[in-house]
Design an enzyme around this catalytic site. Structure first.
Site, short mmCIF file in Angstrom:
data_model
loop_
_atom_site.label_atom_id
_atom_site.label_comp_id
_atom_site.label_asym_id
_atom_site.label_seq_id
_atom_site.Cartn_x
_atom_site.Cartn_y
_atom_site.Cartn_z
N ILE A 82 0.85 -1.19 0.00
CA ILE A 82 0.00 0.00 0.00
C ILE A 82 0.89 1.24 0.00
CG2 ILE A 82 -1.80 1.26 1.25
CD1 ILE A 82 -2.33 -1.56 2.71
N LYS A 83 0.71 2.07 -1.03
CA LYS A 83 1.56 3.27 -1.14
C LYS A 83 0.77 4.47 -0.64
CE LYS A 83 4.71 4.92 -4.77
NZ LYS A 83 4.86 4.96 -6.24
N VAL A 84 1.35 5.18 0.32
CA VAL A 84 0.69 6.38 0.86
C VAL A 84 1.65 7.55 0.75
CG1 VAL A 84 -0.69 5.01 2.51
CG2 VAL A 84 1.45 6.05 3.27
#
Ligand code: G3P
Length: 219
Positions: A82-84
């Site tokens: 998950i890229k934030v």
């Protein structure tokens, strides 16, 4: 050093995966916007092809939204990271998602303190953007040196994922500095395969071989 490709294009990923050099994939909203298919379907297909870490980015800007979108992304495949974005909300979302057991890639890192805070929040990867720093006449690779040193000093498990790579020189420098991963656009990976002396050398080998074969046939 691991090699990820920075693209959302299935054909490009298939071609590189077939060569056997690909460890993972990173995408971002700008890259996904270039593709016609549904982003979820694209990420699912990429995970099937690569069977390694595939970063899919949230687009919410508040922590709750990022956590919700992050969980939806993680449900696509066990390979999803998950890229934030690095914001206060992004760091908070990283902490919650990492505590849940998800792998998080904190992106848009432009300083060593940002990388350090993301590591403290349990990020699996931090993505410093070297090319965009170079664009504003600041050394992107100097930032990589700083982050690698800090993570080594304190044994952080967070991996340094060098992003916004613009040339093979960035890749060489990242490897020499001990970065864990580079994510590279397909065109730059292509550049790494090319060397004029390899082409000239191969042409000569084949011509010499043909000449010898012809001489043997005529003997
Ligand atoms: O995926 C993030 C990063 O690699 C983007 O690179 O070339 O748009 O600065 P760039």
């Amino acid at each position: 050093m691991k090699l990820f490709v920075d693209t959302g294009n299935i054909a490009e990923i298939e071609a590189l995966a077939a060569v056997g050099i690909l460890d993972g994939v990173t995408t971002n909203p700008s890259l996904m916007a270039k593709e016609k298919e549904d982003p979820t379907a694209i990420l699912r297909r990429i995970c099937e092809i690569v069977q390694g870490p595939v970063s899919g980015e949230v687009v919410a800007t508040d922590a709750e939204g990022m956590i919700r979108e992050g969980r939806e992304l993680a449900a696509i495949s066990e390979h999803i990271v998950i890229k934030v974005p690095f914001t206060k909300d992004g760091v908070r979302a990283c902490k919650v998602l990492a505590d849940d057991g998800h792998k998080v890639n904190v992106t848009l890192i432009f300083s060593a303190t940002q990388a350090w805070l993301a590591a403290k929040a349990g990020a699996a990867y931090v993505s410093p953007f070297v090319g965009r720093l170079d664009d504003i006449a600041t050394s992107g690779m100097h930032l990589i040196r700083e982050i690698v040193d800090i993570f080594e000093n304190f044994d952080y498990a967070t991996e340094v994922l060098v992003a916004s790579v613009r040339s093979p020189i960035h890749i060489v420098e990242a490897a020499r500095m001990g970065a864990d991963v580079v994510t590279v656009p397909p065109a730059v990976i292509e550049q790494c395969f090319k060397h004029p002396l390899t082409d000239i050398g191969l042409e000569k080998f084949l011509k010499d071989w043909e000449k010898a074969q012809a001489a043997r046939a005529n003997a």
